[in-house]
Design an enzyme around this catalytic site. Structure first.
Site, short mmCIF file in Angstrom:
data_model
loop_
_atom_site.label_atom_id
_atom_site.label_comp_id
_atom_site.label_asym_id
_atom_site.label_seq_id
_atom_site.Cartn_x
_atom_site.Cartn_y
_atom_site.Cartn_z
N GLU A 201 17.49 9.25 -38.63
CA GLU A 201 16.63 9.96 -39.57
C GLU A 201 15.66 10.91 -38.86
OE1 GLU A 201 16.48 7.01 -43.43
OE2 GLU A 201 14.89 6.79 -41.95
N GLU A 277 23.32 4.63 -45.39
CA GLU A 277 22.47 3.55 -45.89
C GLU A 277 22.38 3.67 -47.41
OE1 GLU A 277 18.63 3.26 -44.07
OE2 GLU A 277 19.41 3.36 -42.03
#
Length: 636
Positions: A201, A277
């Protein structure tokens, strides 16, 4: 569409696969890896992105994955959790790799016991699972400092997650060691690793445009040859991509899916789509409710993701526990640290039990597999043991003479820069600061994260993020001022990860004048910390104990100990240790009301229970068959 398409691995091949991998590992450790013939080292092709599909050995392949973190699950239960993942119809395991746990001191690596990454990956291969590895170096994962070791913060100019020389030099040394372990476990070398993630991320951080290319090259230069991925949420997808690396997305709702699908198409054109995710629940913070996500909502979103042509990874499939002090924190408007449980309202519970989500998802993935799924393993039994009544006790003040000589300094030193652990500072736990004062007045200073203030041995309140001043009452003569500071967890996500020093940060002031001549005790509460206590050091529990204090009791278990959950009703805030294992923190502000105690950490007969309590002790420690994670709140 099949969960098993592209997988040609009957039982015999699995056995041979495990044998080949083990041979590679032995040869590598003996420095004979270069002697292996090239034809034996390589399969024809690994996981590839071809058009809109993933392809494995020329067959279309769908990734149906689930996240389990080996470092949050007792090693003895790894097989149970992985078999349950397989029986749910998933074909791929994903896991993070926590740098801070594997290199707790600079240049000293630990891949033993519960941190044996290679054993975890090989076990996945044995069970018939592929592996996507997420090695960081930063992983977020709601773990202290996002998995970065705290000794990095000793550098006053440190710029984490950038190409700052002090950071990349440390990453390079870590990757040298880590990649030597995982490279032989790649698909093209006969192992189960089919893809590797580049950092985590980064688009939400994006402090240095040269950083992601650096991490990509660091992986490739050390022998990573499988498909590379990035992973970003909606805040960072537009900035987190890197050339030559497949972008994937993180989300929780169907609305986000629609938005991020167009982002992906714009970012990289027609490529295989994957939700790295899909958040099956959420983590909890102290003082907040326990977050839950309805199982029917999960099923609908997973179905929508697959129908939209995405591969998927369930984060978390099984969350586990933030054993010890490893939990992270968030700090936006307010500092909030994560609780000990990492149950996450995941597909499997914290203790590995089935949930409604599990059976709904198993039915769904079974409909896609085209073949019967293996039967789900039986549940691990739970029990309630007899209550533990602490019989011995030692106050923190009396215990100081057993924990080693204090560190002396003119000014207070933060945890990371304490001259302990062979110069690596203190990562976790508490630090006690002492100095002498001769007057009353207003005490002020920056405390990270929570400091209980004492005049001699009398508690007068707390210093923390909200309370930066406290009035010291009128005293006569020389008085010992003490501040017991707890690291409640370094921030694991956000812009301010460079400013995560713990303890006393800078000077401590009384009426505006800086206090001097400090004595500091590093109270990391590792196993060797308690080894300094002999039975002769403990006294019977008095009617009115002096706090903070350590309490010692015994839990009696039968010949085959089972899992249980400890409830500390009447206790306020502290830590529980069983046979030297740190179960984690408890705090009566909730949400969680019980601590998970794995039966594999108990032994037949007598089990030592030590509780470090800061403020108020209850009469007993209760044991329960079911957990209580507190007041529930549905995720919006």
């Amino acid at each position: 569409m099949s969960a098993c398409s592209g997988r040609r691995r009957p039982g015999l091949r699995l056995a041979l696969l495990a044998l080949v991998i083990l041979s590679f590992l032995v040869l590598r450790r003996l420095d004979w890896y270069h002697l292996i013939p090239p034809w034996l080292r390589h399969r024809q092709a690994g996981l590839q992105a071809k058009g809109q599909n993933f392809v494995l050995e020329d067959s279309t392949f769908w990734i149906f994955g689930g996240s389990i973190h080996y470092f949050r699950v007792p090693r003895e239960y790894w097989r149970d959790r992985l078999l349950k993942l397989k029986a749910c119809g998933l074909n791929t395991l994903t896991t993070y790799v926590p740098w801070n746990l594997h290199e707790p001191e600079r240049g000293k690596f630990d891949f033993s016991g519960n941190l044996d990454l290679e054993a975890f990956i090989l076990l996945a291969a044995e069970i018939g699972l592929w592996v996507i590895l997420r090695p960081g170096p930063y992983i977020c994962s709601e773990i202290d400092l996002g998995g970065l070791p705290s000794w990095l913060l000793q550098d006053p100019d440190m710029k984490l997650r950038t190409t700052y020389k002090g950071f990349t030099e440390a990453v390079d040394l870590y990757f040298d060691h880590l990649m030597s372990r995982v490279v032989p476990l790649q698909y093209k070398l006969g192992g189960p690793i089919i893809a590797v993630q580049v950092e985590n991320e980064y688009g939400s951080y994006h402090k240095d445009p040269a950083y992601m290319p650096y991490v990509k090259k660091a992986l490739e230069d050390r022998g990573i040859v499988e498909l590379l991925l990035t992973s970003d949420n909606k805040e960072g997808l537009s900035k987190g991509t890197v050339s030559g690396v497949l972008a994937t997305i993180n989300l929780q709702s169907q609305q986000e899916l629609q938005l991020l699908t167009s982002f992906l198409l714009h970012a990289q054109g027609v490529q295989p789509k994957m939700v790295m995710e899909y958040w099956t629940g959420w983590f909890d913070s102290w003082g907040d409710p326990h977050h839950i996500l309805d199982s029917s909502e999960v099923l609908k979103t997973v179905s929508a993701i697959i129908d939209a042509g995405f591969s998927i990874n369930l984060y978390m499939f099984h969350g586990g526990t933030n054993f010890g002090f490893i939990n992270g924190a968030l700090h936006y408007d307010e500092y909030k640290s994560d609780i000990t449980s990492y149950d996450y309202d995941a597909v499997l519970s914290e203790a590995g039990d089935y949930t409604a989500k599990y059976f709904k998802l198993r039915d769904f993935f079974s409909s896609l597999s085209g073949a019967p799924l293996p039967p789900p393993p039986g549940l691990l039994l739970k029990t309630a043991y007899e209550p533990v009544m602490p019989t011995f006790y030692v106050s923190l003040w009396d215990a100081l003479k057993y924990v080693g000589e204090p560190i002396m300094a003119e000014n207070p030193v933060n945890m990371e820069n304490l001259p302990v652990n062979e110069g690596n500072g203190q990562a976790f736990g508490y630090t006690l600061y002492e100095t002498t004062i001769t007057s009353s007045g207003v005490l002020s200073g920056r405390v990270r994260d929570r400091g209980q203030v004492f005049v001699n041995t009398v508690s007068i309140g707390f210093l923390d993020y909200k309370n930066e001043e406290i009035v010291v009452p009128l005293i006569q003569g020389y008085t010992v001022l003490r501040i017991l500071v707890e690291n409640r967890g370094r921030v694991n996500y956000g812009e301010n990860i460079d400013a995560q020093h713990k303890g006393l940060i800078g000077n401590l002031y009384l009426n505006g004048s800086a206090l001097k001549k400090f004595r500091m005790y590093s109270l990391d509460m590792k196993e060797k910390f308690f080894q300094r206590f002999s039975l002769d050091n403990w006294d019977s529990v008095p009617n009115e104990p002096t706090f903070p204090a350590f309490f010692l009791g015994v839990l009696m278990a039968g010949p085959s100990p089972l899992d249980t959950f400890l409830k500390l009703e009447g206790w306020e805030k502290g830590v529980v240790f069983i046979n030297g294992q740190n179960l984690g923190r408890y705090w009566n502000i909730g949400p969680q009301k019980t601590l998970y105690l794995p039966g594999v950490w108990l032994k037949k007969g007598i089990n030592q229970v030590i509780v470090f309590e800061e403020n108020m002790a209850g009469p007993v420690i209760q044991s329960m068959e079911i957990p209580n994670l507190g007041r529930q709140q549905y995720i919006d």
